[in-house]
Write a protein that holds these residues in place. Structure first.
Motif, PDB file in Angstrom:
ATOM      1  N   LYS A 100       0.771  -1.191   0.084  1.00 38.65           N
ATOM      2  CA  LYS A 100      -0.022   0.096   0.030  1.00 38.65           C
ATOM      3  C   LYS A 100       0.825   1.210  -0.095  1.00 38.65           C
ATOM      4  O   LYS A 100       1.771   1.551   0.724  1.00 38.65           O
ATOM      5  CB  LYS A 100      -0.915  -0.015   1.017  1.00 38.65           C
ATOM      6  N   SER A 101       0.592   2.048  -0.860  1.00 32.58           N
ATOM      7  CA  SER A 101       1.419   3.409  -0.945  1.00 32.58           C
ATOM      8  C   SER A 101       1.237   4.254   0.267  1.00 32.58           C
ATOM      9  O   SER A 101      -0.048   4.463   0.926  1.00 32.58           O
ATOM     10  CB  SER A 101       1.045   4.031  -2.231  1.00 32.58           C
ATOM     11  N   LEU A 102       2.230   4.740   0.796  1.00 37.31           N
ATOM     12  CA  LEU A 102       2.158   5.830   1.467  1.00 37.31           C
ATOM     13  C   LEU A 102       2.151   7.303   1.129  1.00 37.31           C
ATOM     14  O   LEU A 102       1.394   8.327   1.664  1.00 37.31           O
ATOM     15  CB  LEU A 102       3.449   5.904   2.786  1.00 37.31           C
ATOM     16  N   GLU A 103       2.535   7.428  -0.270  1.00 38.59           N
ATOM     17  CA  GLU A 103       2.582   8.724  -0.788  1.00 38.59           C
ATOM     18  C   GLU A 103       1.073   9.107  -1.339  1.00 38.59           C
ATOM     19  O   GLU A 103       0.873  10.265  -1.320  1.00 38.59           O
ATOM     20  CB  GLU A 103       3.411   8.494  -1.912  1.00 38.59           C
ATOM     21  N   GLN A 104       0.183   8.158  -1.513  1.00 36.04           N
ATOM     22  CA  GLN A 104      -1.141   8.305  -1.995  1.00 36.04           C
ATOM     23  C   GLN A 104      -1.726   9.277  -0.849  1.00 36.04           C
ATOM     24  O   GLN A 104      -2.338  10.282  -1.580  1.00 36.04           O
ATOM     25  CB  GLN A 104      -1.909   7.123  -1.896  1.00 36.04           C
ATOM     26  N   ASN A 105      -1.647   9.346   0.269  1.00 35.57           N
ATOM     27  CA  ASN A 105      -2.410  10.304   1.308  1.00 35.57           C
ATOM     28  C   ASN A 105      -1.448  11.081   2.047  1.00 35.57           C
ATOM     29  O   ASN A 105      -1.759  12.028   2.756  1.00 35.57           O
ATOM     30  CB  ASN A 105      -3.456   9.561   2.401  1.00 35.57           C
ATOM     31  N   TYR A 106      -0.210  10.536   2.062  1.00 36.57           N
ATOM     32  CA  TYR A 106       0.964  11.290   2.889  1.00 36.57           C
ATOM     33  C   TYR A 106       2.197  11.625   2.060  1.00 36.57           C
ATOM     34  O   TYR A 106       1.995  12.420   1.109  1.00 36.57           O
ATOM     35  CB  TYR A 106       1.138  10.265   4.157  1.00 36.57           C
ATOM     36  N   ASP A 107       3.072  10.995   2.425  1.00 38.36           N
ATOM     37  CA  ASP A 107       4.266  11.422   1.724  1.00 38.36           C
ATOM     38  C   ASP A 107       5.325  10.317   1.901  1.00 38.36           C
ATOM     39  O   ASP A 107       5.136   9.533   2.720  1.00 38.36           O
ATOM     40  CB  ASP A 107       4.975  12.844   2.519  1.00 38.36           C
TER      41      ASP A 107
ATOM     42  N   VAL B 223       4.245  17.378   2.377  1.00 34.57           N
ATOM     43  CA  VAL B 223       2.971  16.724   1.740  1.00 34.57           C
ATOM     44  C   VAL B 223       1.966  17.623   0.999  1.00 34.57           C
ATOM     45  O   VAL B 223       1.544  17.567  -0.139  1.00 34.57           O
ATOM     46  CB  VAL B 223       2.096  16.084   2.764  1.00 34.57           C
TER      47      VAL B 223
ATOM     48  N   ALA C 251       3.630   0.699   2.892  1.00 32.08           N
ATOM     49  CA  ALA C 251       2.898   0.071   4.175  1.00 32.08           C
ATOM     50  C   ALA C 251       2.124  -1.107   3.451  1.00 32.08           C
ATOM     51  O   ALA C 251       1.985  -1.284   2.556  1.00 32.08           O
ATOM     52  CB  ALA C 251       1.882   0.897   4.553  1.00 32.08           C
TER      53      ALA C 251
ATOM     54  N   PRO D  85       7.729   6.809  11.493  1.00 33.96           N
ATOM     55  CA  PRO D  85       8.904   7.541  11.912  1.00 33.96           C
ATOM     56  C   PRO D  85       9.082   8.732  11.161  1.00 33.96           C
ATOM     57  O   PRO D  85       8.801   8.889  10.213  1.00 33.96           O
ATOM     58  CB  PRO D  85      10.012   6.450  11.737  1.00 33.96           C
ATOM     59  N   GLN D  86      10.080   9.649  11.667  1.00 39.92           N
ATOM     60  CA  GLN D  86      10.512  10.843  10.915  1.00 39.92           C
ATOM     61  C   GLN D  86       9.360  11.719  10.537  1.00 39.92           C
ATOM     62  O   GLN D  86       9.309  12.204   9.420  1.00 39.92           O
ATOM     63  CB  GLN D  86      11.431  10.588   9.369  1.00 39.92           C
TER      64      GLN D  86
ATOM     65  N   PRO E 245      -3.373   8.782   6.842  1.00 33.12           N
ATOM     66  CA  PRO E 245      -2.623   9.455   8.063  1.00 33.12           C
ATOM     67  C   PRO E 245      -3.557  10.108   8.919  1.00 33.12           C
ATOM     68  O   PRO E 245      -4.445  10.515   8.305  1.00 33.12           O
ATOM     69  CB  PRO E 245      -1.717  10.369   7.011  1.00 33.12           C
TER      70      PRO E 245
ATOM     71  N   VAL F   2      -4.267   3.442   3.245  1.00 36.01           N
ATOM     72  CA  VAL F   2      -3.332   3.927   4.335  1.00 36.01           C
ATOM     73  C   VAL F   2      -3.905   5.453   4.700  1.00 36.01           C
ATOM     74  O   VAL F   2      -3.604   6.163   3.765  1.00 36.01           O
ATOM     75  CB  VAL F   2      -2.099   3.727   3.953  1.00 36.01           C
TER      76      VAL F   2
ATOM     77  N   LYS G 241      -5.456  14.409  -1.352  1.00 38.52           N
ATOM     78  CA  LYS G 241      -5.164  13.474  -0.514  1.00 38.52           C
ATOM     79  C   LYS G 241      -6.232  13.273   0.546  1.00 38.52           C
ATOM     80  O   LYS G 241      -6.940  14.453   0.746  1.00 38.52           O
ATOM     81  CB  LYS G 241      -4.000  14.008   0.606  1.00 38.52           C
ATOM     82  N   THR G 242      -6.480  12.122   1.083  1.00 36.12           N
ATOM     83  CA  THR G 242      -7.550  11.923   2.164  1.00 36.12           C
ATOM     84  C   THR G 242      -6.693  11.870   3.689  1.00 36.12           C
ATOM     85  O   THR G 242      -5.907  11.011   3.597  1.00 36.12           O
ATOM     86  CB  THR G 242      -8.372  10.644   1.918  1.00 36.12           C
ATOM     87  N   VAL G 243      -6.866  12.472   4.499  1.00 29.74           N
ATOM     88  CA  VAL G 243      -6.251  12.414   5.808  1.00 29.74           C
ATOM     89  C   VAL G 243      -7.382  12.366   6.758  1.00 29.74           C
ATOM     90  O   VAL G 243      -8.733  12.521   6.685  1.00 29.74           O
ATOM     91  CB  VAL G 243      -5.598  13.551   6.284  1.00 29.74           C
TER      92      VAL G 243
ATOM     93  N   VAL H 139       8.351   8.415   3.564  1.00 31.88           N
ATOM     94  CA  VAL H 139       8.858   8.279   4.881  1.00 31.88           C
ATOM     95  C   VAL H 139      10.293   7.747   4.854  1.00 31.88           C
ATOM     96  O   VAL H 139      10.431   6.883   4.350  1.00 31.88           O
ATOM     97  CB  VAL H 139       8.081   7.818   5.994  1.00 31.88           C
ATOM     98  N   LEU H 140      11.273   8.265   5.193  1.00 33.05           N
ATOM     99  CA  LEU H 140      12.701   8.084   5.217  1.00 33.05           C
ATOM    100  C   LEU H 140      12.573   6.676   6.124  1.00 33.05           C
ATOM    101  O   LEU H 140      12.380   6.591   7.033  1.00 33.05           O
ATOM    102  CB  LEU H 140      13.793   8.989   5.658  1.00 33.05           C
TER     103      LEU H 140
ATOM    104  N   ILE I 151      11.293   3.931   5.154  1.00 30.46           N
ATOM    105  CA  ILE I 151      10.124   3.210   5.022  1.00 30.46           C
ATOM    106  C   ILE I 151       9.727   3.162   3.695  1.00 30.46           C
ATOM    107  O   ILE I 151       9.612   4.000   2.684  1.00 30.46           O
ATOM    108  CB  ILE I 151       8.636   3.893   5.954  1.00 30.46           C
TER     109      ILE I 151
END
Lengths: 789, 152
Positions: free
Chosen positions: A739-746, B148, A754, B42-43, B60, B58, B89-91, A748-749, A751
């Motif tokens: 699962k992409s983290l970038e889709q809704n967030y950014d 972001v 997900a 993290p970070q 955030p 996923v 984005k969806t948060v 992450v160094l 990582i």
């Protein structure tokens, strides 16, 4: 239908993305963003458009892109200041570039005159405008001898060892005279033409783009069936091209079959332009037939070289006269196409074209329909034959497949959750529910595999773009190159395939330009004059391994090292292993080409390749033997949708480590962990010491007080070195849905992505290389603890 | 972004953070769900609580209290997550229970009073007077970390 058209369509799709990137980058620069990465992205976009355009012979586009790129290179290396004025000009240049691309997409070209104000403006910023000046000054000299060789012999047509494509570009429209009446072309393929996967039909179609073509087939040489050799070439054509084009344009069509055919060109005097008429087919058929007879009777037909050399031959004159009459009777637009395809269907198909598989038919045909511009006009679909009726494939919108894959991913997760809940509820394993769950699990896995298989495609779609590239680059560098491909049927996920094309193009260009020696140098080294590039694909332990190997000179390590020192990449007194030296070619900004060429560019090559491969979750390695050649080896995951991972715990967190990087797992004794410096530690593994990295610490998770010594995973990092990652416990191994983290967030160094585990919670997938790099950075700066004490 | 476009009357979802009331435009809100433990990233900035699984996506989770400068929230069962769309984005926004849905006309949204607090200036688009107090309208587009937000 035409594979080249399909590839070209892909190129134009990529162009759209690249042009969008270009504009975004330029707009960012306009807004004051001077980040080198932005400038690089802009540069790469133009560079890639130019590279692709070069492969398709879109000279106008390449020429303009080259000037643009030169300016951007100035910005990139800091010699030009991206002031607002320059950025504004570059934005206009980007628009012009987009116009060029759409013109090329429609099968036309923009007038060069339209480029001039922008080219001038760009060059003003460039100052001396060295590169462009060179483009314009030289061709007149170089091309004069070519221009005289009108109707001449074959030898004038050997590919010129041109180091700069610009020479060829500019010269073509300027220097070569055009025959205003058109051309009569005698074309007789040798068997080798077909053996090299060329096809007379495509050439004639290509010719038909220059203007209306009348094709007369010579099938007299076709023997009776008992004497028929399927691999032989029996057919020849007399082609009448009614267009005022230069000889070089005509020759250009046959450029890739030079030496594989007899080709004679005769300029026709001044043909009167016939009116557009709806000439009846019978009329045309009648008109064509006599030409065929005359051509067949002509004594020189069997030896076209004589025909070309002696223009006073009577038979030729009568042919010319016939041609005049013919041209007046026939409608120019499209009639040539019809003749060509009829001829192909009637006589030519068996010996020439490899019969397309149903899969390629299904893929290529709708694409042509969806782009009804130049493609369908120049290359009419095959007359409805057997192929059209047998449809074993369907074409599905990629979005639907992706949606299905997403849903199956959910199904897998849901099944895992259900299984876990049933287990937690204490239901006995032998019960009906448990049995049903087992079936469900198996079914789910099967569905997942089948859905993944939908997206899997043979790498052939990328590999088949390469022969032409090899020919182009070989022609430009004056090298003799043979491309050998293996494992074209190897399947890999579509997203991987799509993103393979650029890196492979770069690597093959580099292999020819830098890896292979020229024919003379090869002969001197005791090798055959012909260099070999071997492109192969195979499945190896759940990944696809693609190799690009050349039998050239290998990496000149002394030179690589010298350049790296010169560019400030390493210290002059650094001691490096051979492997480390070889890997220097992946460093950003490194390029061993001393002159800027259209071929491998300006050092955007291997670092870009490496980054794009890494972005795919792949690895690139190089092995090189001096004098015997280099092999680049890409190892890529088969899919970007699932991953085999080892589930571990770190503190209170559950993490997934990609199984491909794990060499082994160890439970070290306390004595095996040795401190190195104030914070560092190494782990003794069978006599050698590898750096030990505490994953929890590197990611900033609170340590588990009862973690103890934990477990270490011995992992292989990017450069092939080992490292030990300390985690608290290993929970098991499983396939997880990425699962992409970038889709809704950014991003992450540390990582990579997900996933969702059986308990419904998100678990992070570790990016092992980044964690190692992260650890290096943190240990390099003083820790807060050290400051406090 | 979307909240800035004019549509009258506007519907707003109001919720509490500490002692104060805030609201967001209802058109940006996709759903409201209960708190579930998040996987920490993290970070990341302190106000990023981590990520949760929202039906396979996923998501955030931003601690809105921490983001607005009220200090970190300790989530409990009564906290809720407002799932909102910010740009592309969806948060999820972690807040105390949603208190109300308001229908107001654009005129009743007053300009943010000029106070020298950067956080207020960055995140409060306007204020709405109520009989028993005041509600601040939150500008969603500033909530994500800068890196972001650029991508969104």
């Amino acid at each position: 239908m035409d594979p080249l058209e399909a590839i070209k369509a892909t190129f134009f799709q990529e162009c759209e993305e690249l042009l969008a990137d270009l504009e975004t980058g330029l707009l960012a620069m306009e807004g004051g963003d001077s980040d080198p990465e932005t400038v690089n992205a802009v540069f790469r976009a133009v560079h890639s458009v130019k590279g692709g355009a070069g492969a398709f012979g879109l000279e106008g586009l390449v020429r303009f892109a080259h000037v643009f790129e030169t300016t951007l290179d100035g910005v990139r290396n800091g010699s030009l200041d991206p002031e607002p004025g320059l950025v504004a000009v570059m934005l206009r240049a980007a628009d012009r570039l987009a116009d060029h691309v759409s013109a090329a997409k429609a099968g036309t070209a923009l007038a060069e005159a339209g480029d001039e104000p922008l080219v001038a403006a760009l060059q003003t910023f460039c100052g001396e405008a060295a590169s462009a000046g060179h483009d314009e000054a030289e061709p007149d000299f170089d091309f004069a001898p070519m221009a005289v060789s009108l109707g001449g012999d074959e030898s004038s047509f050997t590919p010129m060892p041109v180091s700069d494509l610009g020479v060829l570009d500019v010269a073509e429209p300027v220097a070569a005279p055009a025959a205003d009446g058109g051309w009569i072309i005698e074309f007789r393929p040798h068997p080798n033409l077909y053996r090299n996967a060329n096809d007379a039909l495509y050439l004639i179609r290509e010719l038909a783009r220059l203007g209306p073509v009348e094709a007369v087939l010579h099938d007299e040489a076709v023997p009776n069936l008992d004497a028929f050799d399927p691999a032989a070439s029996y057919l020849g054509w007399t082609l009448l091209l009614d267009a005022a084009v230069s000889e070089d344009q005509v020759r250009g069509v046959f450029e890739f079959v030079d030496g594989d055919c007899d080709l004679t060109l005769r300029a026709v005097g001044s043909l009167s332009r016939p009116e557009e008429t709806d000439a009846a087919d019978e009329e045309r058929a009648e008109a064509v037939a006599p030409v065929g007879e005359i051509a067949a009777e002509a004594p020189s037909e069997a030896d076209p070289a004589i025909l070309g050399a002696d223009p006073s031959m009577p038979s030729l004159e009568s042919l010319l006269a016939m041609a005049h009459g013919l041209a007046e009777e026939t409608a120019p637009a499209g009639s040539g196409d019809a003749e060509v395809s009829d001829g192909e269907a009637g006589h030519d198909a068996p010996p020439s074209a490899p019969i397309p598989t149903s899969a390629t038919v299904a893929r290529a045909e709708p694409r042509e329909r969806s782009a009804p511009g130049a493609a369908s006009a120049a290359a009419p679909p095959f007359p409805a034959g057997g192929e059209a009726l047998v449809q074993t494939t369907i074409r599905v919108d990629l979005e639907r497949v992706d949606r299905l894959i997403d849903l199956v991913g959910e199904l897998v997760i849901n099944q895992a959750m259900l299984a876990q809940q049933v287990h937690e509820a204490g239901i006995v394993r032998s019960g009906n529910i448990a049995l049903g769950l087992d079936d469900l699990e198996q079914l789910t896995r099967e569905i997942q595999d089948s859905v993944m298989a939908i997206r899997a495609q043979p790498v052939k779609s990328v590999f088949q773009r390469m022969p032409r590239l090899v020919r182009e680059v070989a022609g430009m560098t004056g090298k003799v190159v043979r491309l050998v491909t293996e494992g074209e049927a190897t399947e890999v996920d579509k997203t991987v395939i799509e993103r393979l094309s650029d890196p492979l193009t770069h690597m093959i260009r580099n292999a020819i330009d830098h890896g292979l020696e020229g024919p003379d140098a090869r002969e001197a080294a005791g090798k055959p004059r012909e260099g070999v590039i071997r492109l192969s694909a195979q499945h190896r332990s759940g990944r696809i391994v693609i190799e690009v190997a050349d039998d050239g000179r290998g990496i000149d390590r002394a030179r690589v090292k010298a350049i790296a020192v010169e560019r400030g990449l390493i210290e002059a007194d650094a001691t490096l292993t051979d492997e480390e030296v070889d890997n220097l070619i992946f460093a950003p900004g490194f390029s061993t080409a001393s002159e800027v060429s259209d071929i491998s560019g300006r050092g955007v090559g291997m670092d870009v390749v490496k980054r794009s491969i890494q972005a795919l979750g792949g690895r690139i390695t190089i092995t090189s033997v001096p004098g015997a050649g280099s092999t680049f080896s890409l190892s890529l995951p088969l899919t970007l949708a699932v991953l085999d991972g080892m589930v571990v715990t770190v503190g209170a967190q559950t993490l997934v480590v990609p199984i491909t990087v794990i060499v082994e797992t160890l439970r070290p004794k306390a004595a095996d962990i040795r401190g190195l410096g104030p914070q560092g530690a190494v782990l003794a593994v069978r006599g050698s010491h590898v750096p030990l990295i505490d994953v929890g610490e590197a990611l900033g998770f609170a340590p588990d007080p009862e973690g103890g010594a934990g477990v270490t995973l011995l992992v292989e990092s990017e450069l092939g070195g080992l490292a030990a990652l300390r985690v608290d416990a290993i929970l098991g191994q499983r396939q997880v849905v990425i699962k992409s983290l970038e889709q809704n967030y950014d991003q992450v160094l540390g990582i990579g992505a997900a996933t969702i585990l059986g308990d419904g919670r998100v678990a992070l997938i570790l990016d092992v290389d980044a964690v190692i790099a992260l650890r290096r950075q943190t240990s390099a700066r003083p820790l807060p603890l050290a400051q406090a004490s | 972004m979307s909240a800035a476009t004019v549509a009258d009357p506007r519907e707003l979802i109001a919720f509490r953070i500490g002692e104060q009331e805030f609201c967001v435009d209802i058109r940006a809100v996709r759903e409201i769900r209960g708190w579930a433990p998040a996987t920490p990233l993290p970070q990341s900035p302190a106000y990023v609580k981590g990520v949760i699984n929202l039906r396979g996506t996923v998501l955030p989770i931003l601690d809105l209290g921490a983001r607005l400068g009220f200090g970190p929230t300790t989530p409990s069962a009564r906290h809720v997550i407002i799932v909102a769309r910010i740009g592309m984005k969806t948060v999820g926004l972690l807040v105390e229970a949603v208190s109300d849905i308001l229908t107001v006309s654009s005129e009743t949204i007053q300009q943010t009073p000029d106070i020298a607090c950067d956080t207020v200036r960055a995140f409060v688009r306007g204020v709405i007077a109520q009989e028993d107090g005041m509600i601040s309208l939150i500008a969603l587009d500033g909530l994500l970390p800068d890196s972001v937000a650029e991508a969104a």
